[in-house]
Enzyme design. Structure first.
Site, short mmCIF file in Angstrom:
data_model
loop_
_atom_site.label_atom_id
_atom_site.label_comp_id
_atom_site.label_asym_id
_atom_site.label_seq_id
_atom_site.Cartn_x
_atom_site.Cartn_y
_atom_site.Cartn_z
N CYS A 1 34.35 48.35 39.66
CA CYS A 1 34.50 47.95 38.26
C CYS A 1 33.13 47.73 37.62
CB CYS A 1 35.41 46.72 38.16
SG CYS A 1 36.00 46.42 36.47
N HIS B 1 40.74 49.78 40.12
CA HIS B 1 41.10 48.69 41.03
C HIS B 1 42.24 49.02 42.00
CE1 HIS B 1 38.52 45.72 39.07
NE2 HIS B 1 38.89 46.24 37.93
N GLU C 1 42.29 47.81 44.83
CA GLU C 1 42.44 46.61 45.64
C GLU C 1 43.39 45.58 45.01
OE1 GLU C 1 39.45 45.24 42.62
OE2 GLU C 1 39.97 47.14 43.63
#
Length: 305
Positions: free
Chosen positions: A142, A235, A237
């Site tokens: 990010c 993202h 994750e």
């Protein structure tokens, strides 16, 4: 193999509740192998959530992982307890003489600030320079990816007219890339950004390969092999409920926020959103760990030579 993290780190209880095998400090030293050393520079405000999300992914690989939590020394975050930081985190200055097989730099809630206005920008630039001699492979996520692109290549970020927010379909630009082994033709990836990194500016930079992008959400992931840098702007994750938490937080605070696209069933924020990216999150981190394992020397002192 299990992941080795501090015995009383709160993330440990979460991972064990999910069925993950987490190794104790005592058990780790009895194994006659060298674990893969991974450092996590966690710049996110909700540090315990980020610790769990990252540890869950790197701990699901076949290798033994030793995770070191790192923080900046020039800026001390005010929204995490001093006890948690002092107990589980080490300032970068304390680990800068160590070698790591892999290093992860997370995002940070400073996306709309100019890079130079971030309080720890100079330290972060020193950390990026340090990775060139002390780390085999660095995964930037990010804002961390935007910061690395700015530092190494001068690539700027650009503010969007409205937040890019949702779970967008992406495609593999180069399906043969090692980091994308096993990826499907269409990959749904959570996106939560107020700024963008433009593909044409990254393509114009020297030595960068584009790996993932989206017609709607734009550039997602790129790699600079020579510098050992991976730039992941989105993202994989995230937990299933992360975008839900962000959306409802902004609604409570009266911020102008649209529903995250392709996220809630029938666009109903009262319905539980499904996690449709979990497998690709595990796959990306497994590919990165495997790549790092193959490229990193057994003798840690040789990293960077």
């Amino acid at each position: 193999m299990p992941i080795k993290i501090p015995d009383d780190l709160p993330a440990r209880r979460n991972l064990e509740a999910e069925g993950m095998v987490v190794m104790s400090e005592a058990d780790a030293v009895r194994q006659d192998i060298r674990p893969l050393r991974i450092g996590l520079l966690n710049l996110m405000p909700q540090k315990q959530k980020t610790e769990t999300q990252i540890a869950r992914l790197i701990g699901a690989t076949p290798l033994q992982i030793e995770l070191t939590l790192v923080t900046t020394g020039t800026y001390v975050p005010g929204n995490v307890s001093r006890h948690h930081l002092s107990t589980f985190y080490r300032p970068w200055e304390e680990v800068r003489h160590q070698k790591f097989d892999g290093f992860i730099v997370t995002g940070a809630p400073v996306e709309t600030l100019p890079f130079e206005a971030v309080k720890y920008w100079d330290e972060l630039r020193s950390i990026y320079d340090w990775t060139q001699t002390n780390v085999t492979s660095t995964l930037n996520i990010c804002w961390g990816a935007q910061a690395a692109l700015k530092h190494f290549h001068g690539v700027e970020k650009h503010e969007l007219p409205e937040k890019m927010f949702g779970v967008y379909p992406h495609r593999a630009v180069d399906p043969t890339a090692g980091l994308l082994h096993g990826f499907c033709d269409k990959v749904m990836i959570p996106v939560s950004r107020h700024t963008e990194t433009r593909r044409e500016e990254v393509e114009a930079a020297d030595g960068i390969s584009i790996l993932l992008d989206s017609e709607e959400a734009g550039l997602c992931m790129a790699e600079d092999v020579a510098r050992g840098q991976i730039f992941m702007l989105n993202h994989l994750e995230y937990d299933a409920g992360t975008l839900d938490e962000e959306y409802k937080r902004d609604v409570r605070e009266g911020k102008a926020i649209a529903l995250p696209k392709y996220y809630y069933p029938d666009d109903d924020p009262e319905r539980e959103p499904p996690n449709v990216w979990r497998a690709h999150g595990h796959l990306l981190f497994a590919n990165w760990i495997n790549k790092t394992y193959q490229e990193s020397p057994f003798n840690l002192s040789l990293i960077g030579r």
